[in-house]
Motif scaffolding. Structure first.
Motif, mmCIF file in Angstrom:
data_model
loop_
_atom_site.group_PDB
_atom_site.id
_atom_site.type_symbol
_atom_site.label_atom_id
_atom_site.label_comp_id
_atom_site.label_asym_id
_atom_site.label_seq_id
_atom_site.Cartn_x
_atom_site.Cartn_y
_atom_site.Cartn_z
ATOM 1 N N MET A 102 149.194 0.669 84.443
ATOM 2 C CA MET A 102 148.901 2.049 84.064
ATOM 3 C C MET A 102 149.483 2.375 82.680
ATOM 4 N N ARG A 165 155.718 7.452 94.997
ATOM 5 C CA ARG A 165 156.125 8.159 93.776
ATOM 6 C C ARG A 165 155.552 9.572 93.754
ATOM 7 N N ALA A 166 154.309 9.722 94.199
ATOM 8 C CA ALA A 166 153.701 11.064 94.236
ATOM 9 C C ALA A 166 154.491 11.973 95.173
ATOM 10 N N ARG B 99 147.099 7.530 88.863
ATOM 11 C CA ARG B 99 147.793 6.857 87.768
ATOM 12 C C ARG B 99 148.855 7.745 87.123
ATOM 13 N N THR B 101 151.171 9.001 88.628
ATOM 14 C CA THR B 101 152.451 8.674 89.270
ATOM 15 C C THR B 101 153.231 7.628 88.477
ATOM 16 N N MET B 102 152.550 6.894 87.592
ATOM 17 C CA MET B 102 153.250 5.901 86.786
ATOM 18 C C MET B 102 153.614 6.462 85.405
ATOM 19 N N ASP B 103 153.359 7.765 85.213
ATOM 20 C CA ASP B 103 153.733 8.415 83.960
ATOM 21 C C ASP B 103 155.112 9.048 84.160
ATOM 22 N N PRO B 104 156.143 8.475 83.525
ATOM 23 C CA PRO B 104 157.516 8.943 83.803
ATOM 24 C C PRO B 104 157.704 10.433 83.538
ATOM 25 N N ASP B 105 157.039 10.972 82.495
ATOM 26 C CA ASP B 105 157.231 12.385 82.161
ATOM 27 C C ASP B 105 156.573 13.312 83.167
ATOM 28 N N MET B 107 156.124 12.563 86.376
ATOM 29 C CA MET B 107 156.905 12.485 87.616
ATOM 30 C C MET B 107 158.240 13.215 87.495
ATOM 31 N N ARG B 113 154.221 17.188 88.879
ATOM 32 C CA ARG B 113 154.066 16.252 89.994
ATOM 33 C C ARG B 113 153.378 16.916 91.188
ATOM 34 N N VAL B 116 149.686 16.361 91.897
ATOM 35 C CA VAL B 116 149.437 14.944 92.188
ATOM 36 C C VAL B 116 149.760 14.687 93.661
ATOM 37 N N ASP B 117 150.928 15.135 94.079
ATOM 38 C CA ASP B 117 151.358 14.949 95.470
ATOM 39 C C ASP B 117 150.405 15.658 96.433
#
Lengths: 190, 190
Positions: A102, A165-166, B99, B101-105, B107, B113, B116-117
């Motif tokens: 990703m 993670r979500a 995807r 969820t793989m973005d640190p900012d 999350m 977030r 997404v959740d």
């Protein structure tokens, strides 16, 4: 001291790639995290791409070795796959290899993408071998295709990280894995 | 013209978040892609976080609507789930919601977030309802747990994107999904 600097640079890059992604990882941040100067970094590595490649390769090797701990056992196929999926892991950090897919910059660079692809491909192949053993011994329903089932197993683990993670909770990974294991279970299929 | 600028800013942010991630998406790049000035952007949105939230919410709404197209059908549970998993999608771009969820900012920001959740949670819940219908009608093995199986389905799709992006080929998504469908198939389970 020189070998140590190279080592520290690789470890710092792994950590930063994981935490910040490729675009968010500056050479300066790597040097600071490694406690190494600019001269030292460019003495050991041609630049950020070369350092990222070394970091990704090491992460990939560790993933293989960790997977082989459970997959290389001697028990029934289902038991080894179950042990692999249920082993302790730092779920909320995501798969150190899978999450690189990703990262747009990693995927755009064929050299950086190669170890990611090879590692996931190896894992699918390894699981397919074990599933085939289980098919040959009558452990699984003969209607299963080893290659497709192996892909579903790797995908469930990779997607389990996404769900965890979500949700901000490792339980979401476990729930998905338990769902897959129930589908795969010799008891369910027979 | 003003409503159009707001719309163009949201669409540009969606595109850039997808292509470059949060940290790689600068307010200036958004303005350029949207053909909107800085004054216009800050007239419509408090800043990049607010714009990202609007972009993520819209992406989440679209995912729900698209999923409901297949999941809201009237056929047997397995057929609806199969149609959902096999529908045409731009696999190599990854799941527009998953995807993130793989973005640190994304999350690290509870507000970003949340959608997404909620979206992945909704999808799991919707699939669990359909699986329960299939369990009630005897379509699936009674040993299946609707909630866990639903999580495995969502995880397989999310992980399928990971495998496809790593391989640079949508076929890897299809292989994983076919593996899961075979495990879930009423023919296999009975």
């Amino acid at each position: 001291m020189s070998a140590n600097a190279s080592e520290r640079l690789i470890e710092a890059t792994r950590e930063l790639l994981w935490e910040r992604g490729y675009v968010g990882t500056s050479p300066k941040a790597i040097q600071q995290a490694a406690g190494a100067g600019q001269g030292s970094m460019y003495h050991h590595f041609a630049g950020k791409p070369a350092l990222a490649l070394a970091a990704i390769r090491r992460t990939a090797e560790e993933l293989r070795a960790a997977a082989e701990t459970e997959l290389g056992g001697t028990g029934p196929a289902y038991t080894r796959i179950e042990a692999y999926l249920l082993r302790e892991r730092d779920v909320l950090r995501g798969c150190p290899v899978g999450r690189l897919t990703m990262d747009p910059d990693v995927m755009a660079d064929a050299e950086l993408r190669a170890p990611v692809d090879e590692t996931l491909d190896w894992l699918r192949g390894r699981l397919a071998e074990i599933l085939q053993e289980g098919l040959d011994s009558g452990e699984f329903s003969p209607s299963l295709d080893a290659r497709e089932t192996a892909a579903a197993i790797v995908a469930t683990a990779q997607g389990g990280y996404v769900l965890a993670r979500a949700a901000g909770s490792p339980a979401a990974f476990d729930t998905a894995v338990r769902g897959l294991l129930a589908l795969l279970s010799p008891r369910t299929a027979h």
